[in-house]
Each structure stands twice: as C-alpha cells, then as structure tokens.
Motif scaffolding. Sequence first.
Motif, PDB file in Angstrom:
ATOM      1  N   GLU A  61       0.879  -1.242  -0.014  1.00 18.29           N
ATOM      2  CA  GLU A  61       0.192   0.155   0.591  1.00 18.29           C
ATOM      3  C   GLU A  61       0.474   1.145  -0.065  1.00 18.29           C
ATOM      4  N   ASP A  62       1.601   1.978  -1.489  1.00 20.94           N
ATOM      5  CA  ASP A  62       1.901   3.087  -1.539  1.00 20.94           C
ATOM      6  C   ASP A  62       1.309   4.260  -2.066  1.00 20.94           C
ATOM      7  N   THR A  63       0.792   4.430  -1.729  1.00 22.75           N
ATOM      8  CA  THR A  63      -0.502   5.434  -2.203  1.00 22.75           C
ATOM      9  C   THR A  63      -0.344   6.642  -0.729  1.00 22.75           C
ATOM     10  N   ASN A  64       1.134   6.210  -0.482  1.00 25.93           N
ATOM     11  CA  ASN A  64       1.784   7.715   0.387  1.00 25.93           C
ATOM     12  C   ASN A  64       3.331   7.916  -0.129  1.00 25.93           C
ATOM     13  N   PRO A  65       3.322   9.086  -0.857  1.00 21.93           N
ATOM     14  CA  PRO A  65       4.582   9.081  -1.884  1.00 21.93           C
ATOM     15  C   PRO A  65       5.470   9.565  -1.210  1.00 21.93           C
ATOM     16  N   GLU A  66       4.822  10.046   0.413  1.00 20.04           N
ATOM     17  CA  GLU A  66       5.820  10.846   1.336  1.00 20.04           C
ATOM     18  C   GLU A  66       6.163   9.613   2.140  1.00 20.04           C
ATOM     19  N   LYS A  67       5.303   9.209   2.382  1.00 20.36           N
ATOM     20  CA  LYS A  67       6.594   7.913   3.425  1.00 20.36           C
ATOM     21  C   LYS A  67       6.712   6.776   2.474  1.00 20.36           C
ATOM     22  N   THR A  68       6.878   6.715   1.344  1.00 22.44           N
ATOM     23  CA  THR A  68       7.274   5.596   1.007  1.00 22.44           C
ATOM     24  C   THR A  68       8.738   5.076   1.091  1.00 22.44           C
ATOM     25  N   SER A 102      -0.960  15.096  -3.534  1.00 22.96           N
ATOM     26  CA  SER A 102       0.064  14.771  -2.884  1.00 22.96           C
ATOM     27  C   SER A 102       0.944  15.285  -4.654  1.00 22.96           C
ATOM     28  N   LEU A 103       1.994  16.383  -4.093  1.00 19.15           N
ATOM     29  CA  LEU A 103       2.737  16.765  -5.532  1.00 19.15           C
ATOM     30  C   LEU A 103       4.309  16.302  -4.755  1.00 19.15           C
ATOM     31  N   LYS A 104       4.083  15.233  -3.721  1.00 19.59           N
ATOM     32  CA  LYS A 104       5.427  14.821  -3.605  1.00 19.59           C
ATOM     33  C   LYS A 104       5.795  13.616  -4.855  1.00 19.59           C
TER      34      LYS A 104
END
Length: 404
Positions: free
Chosen positions: A137-144, A262-264
């Motif tokens: 579950e890598d839908t958070n670019p900030e925490k991947t 999220s633009l990260k």
Amino acid sequence: MIENIEKKMLAYALKNAVEHEGKCQSGAVLNPLFHEGLDKAEVKNIMPKINEVVKKVNSMSLDEQKKELEETEKLISHRKVRAEDELPELPDVPKTGVVMRFAPAPSGALHVGHAISNVISSLYVEKYGGKFYVRIEDTNPEKTDKNAYQTIKEDCDWLFGNVTEYIIQSERLELYYSYAKKLIEKNAAYVCTCSQEDFKLKYADKMQNCPCRDLDNKEQEKRWQKMLDKKGYAEGEAVLRFKSNMQHKNPAMRDFPLARISLKEHPKQGTKYRVWPLMNLSVSVDDMELGMTHVIRGKDHHDNAERQKMIFEIFNKPYPWTFFMGRIKFSDLKLGKRHIKAAIESGEFSGWEDEKLPTLVSLRKRGFNPIAFKKFSIQRGLTSVDKVMDSKEFFAILERFSKE
RNA sequence: GCUCCUAUAGUCUAGAGGCCAAGGACACUGCCCUUUCACGGCAGUAACCCGAGUUCGAAUCUCGGUGGGAGCGCCA
C-alpha cells in the motif's frame, strides 16, 4: 420422544462416573437429556428412572463402568472442542477456497508485529486453499521507502511461503480514479475545498454539512477534474470525500476523505500522478476487484472496515467476513517505524537488519524459523483480546516453538 | 467528549444455555528416565472481573459497574 433414552441415561451416567472416580450424579444425567430434546414436563416421569440408573452405576466398580462406557459411548453426543494444533474454522468458506491478504505499507522493514497479526491469514489460505495476496500500500508518496518493496517481498516469501501474488497499489491509480468517478456519479462522493481545520471544527464536530457537499454532480465532476489537472487545485486545496452522514453518531464516520493531492515525488511513479487515493478508497476497490472473501486485520482498523463497508454498499458488493485481531503490545519495544528509523539515524542501531531489532530481516539473519510464528498464531487463534508482553517473554515463546 | 472492541489459572487459550464437578498448552512443584543437560513419561498446585436480570438451569444471553484496548488525519 428421545430414541434409546434408557441407554442414553446409562451412557451419560457412566461417563460422569468414570470422570469422577466412579461416582455419578443425577444432574449430570438429566442435563444432557435436555440437550437431546427432553421436555421439562417429562422430568417428573423420568427422574425415578434416572435415580435407578445412577444407583446402579454407582454400585459398579470403576473398571466395569469403563468397560460398559466403551460400548455405549457412541450413543451420546460430546462437546465440540477445538484441537490445540488447529485453527478455528472460518464461516462461509467457498468451495474454491478463501481469498485473503496482507496489506503492508512500504515505509520501512516488516517487524514481529506484522508477522503476529498476518501469519494467520496465510495459514487459512494454506488450510482451505484459495489465494493469498500481499498488497503493498504505497499510495502515500511522502512515506514510501524505495527499498521497502524488495525487503517486503523477501520477508513475505520467507515468512508465509505461500504468497499468490504481489500487488502494488501505485500501479493501479487509474483503477482507483475510475471508482472515484463512479462514486461521484452515484452521488456518493464530493470534492471538498474546506480547510482541514474548518471541516473538523465547523462541520464534523458540529454535525453540519459543509457547503461543498450540496453542490450538484456536474460541479463535483468539474472539481474532480480540477483536482486531477496539473493547473488545477494546489496541494491541500481540495479533497475527495465520501458522502456518508455528517450526523453519524460516530465522529470517525462523518464524510471521511477518499483522495487528496500530493505533489511529492513517488519512488515508483515519479511525478506522474498528483491525486493519490487514501486507504479507504484503494483498499475497498482492491478488495472488491480481487474478490476478497475473508479479512483478518488488526483492531485498529475497526472503523476503517466500517467505512469500507459503506463503499462496498454503494457498489452492491457483499463485504468480506472480517475479524479484528487483538494487538500485541510490547512493553519494552517500540515497533513504530518512526522510532526505529530515528534510532537507526542516531546510530543506536546499525540498520534495519541490526540483530537487536525485532524486524523480520533481523530474525531471518539470526536463524529463526518462521514456523515459530505459525505455531504462535495457531495457539492464539482468532481473538480480539489485546496482550501486553515484554520482548523477553515473546522471544522465549518463539525460541520454544522454534525448538519444537 | 463521542463511537467501538474486550475480560477464563502466572501466561496463551478451549468454551455458541444443560454432555463443565471448567478442558489443553507453557511455566511451576514432585517423582520416573538419563553420567549431566535437553527430551520423554507420570502426578500435583492453579481460573470463569464485580453486581443485578432472564431461565427449571448462565463461564456462555441482557443491562450496569470496573479494568484493558482501539478509532474520531489530506497516514496506513
């Protein structure tokens, strides 16, 4: 009327006697007869007979009782008990087996906490057949964490040994978008441009609808496009919300978010996407698409499951059978990725595979056998009771299971 | 504050209203086996959180209390 009632009375009396040094009690004969269908109106008629049988059995020697019990035992029913080395049965198991999953976020290494709550799913797939997905579950670019994909795969292959397929959510964004669109069309989602703070304080806490909620479908679709558009909303300016009920008695259920901007840069997708689904959207979509039949997850996802169920209902899909496992908390161990990460950076540990760390990589290096986790899981079974233990106790149990 | 989950020996648990005089495993104690340790075998100590209610009958169902836990994020 109960068939063979006299023989059954005798059998129950014998059973009770054998269990209690040759002496039985009339209650132990009467009670199971109720279970066999005895009407209480008949008690008066039957008691004298029971007393006779009890008297007779009590005058026999223990050996005689044992011998006679062997002959009559098959007449009577016994309580069902779960064998100690077996998992409790799951309800509604299809002939084709169960479809289950483990859904880690790739933000760091997997640790014993993950193993404890997820090995059981893998064991059920082993037991019933079916499919076991590991869904990253890598839908958070900030925490991947870029490196986590590979270690998760290695850890899961080692730990479960029966992974059907690895699924990576960041490769399925178009799918989530299509569901988001359907939700808007079905009037079940809306784009909210209120600030986080306003939404909580002015609307959610006060059970009021926010102004965005009542805009018509056409406007919602326009707003959704504006989220997707590179020249549209900026990060934090808009969010897709599920239209549940702002008066819901559980504050956690009130119009929860489904997607955000999220633009990260994402380690796998770069800057290709700007709108990222939140877990309740992506999890629901994947569970529907993959045909999940049973889900065993931590208690901390209780409310999320409730939210996901609402999404399933919009699409008229049956929600999988779900069980919420109690959590194991370590009194002396901080499993949080943030803590471990910080400790590594400060030099307390040499890395994720440091042997002092309760990560799976570390355990693998130390020569642990994943069988130990399986035995631990079977012994615990399905339980929603939490458990606090210290790492010393936990590792002692693992060591013991490893030796067996 | 609001919503929800949960409670059986030192520990993990079995338990779906009568077959519970509460079963198993680990730990503990004793004995046997063994040159020692480990393993194995036998025996023993030890539990239904509290209070009401429903019922002929409650560990089990209901309500209240208390203890433990989770959630109320543009994390998962």
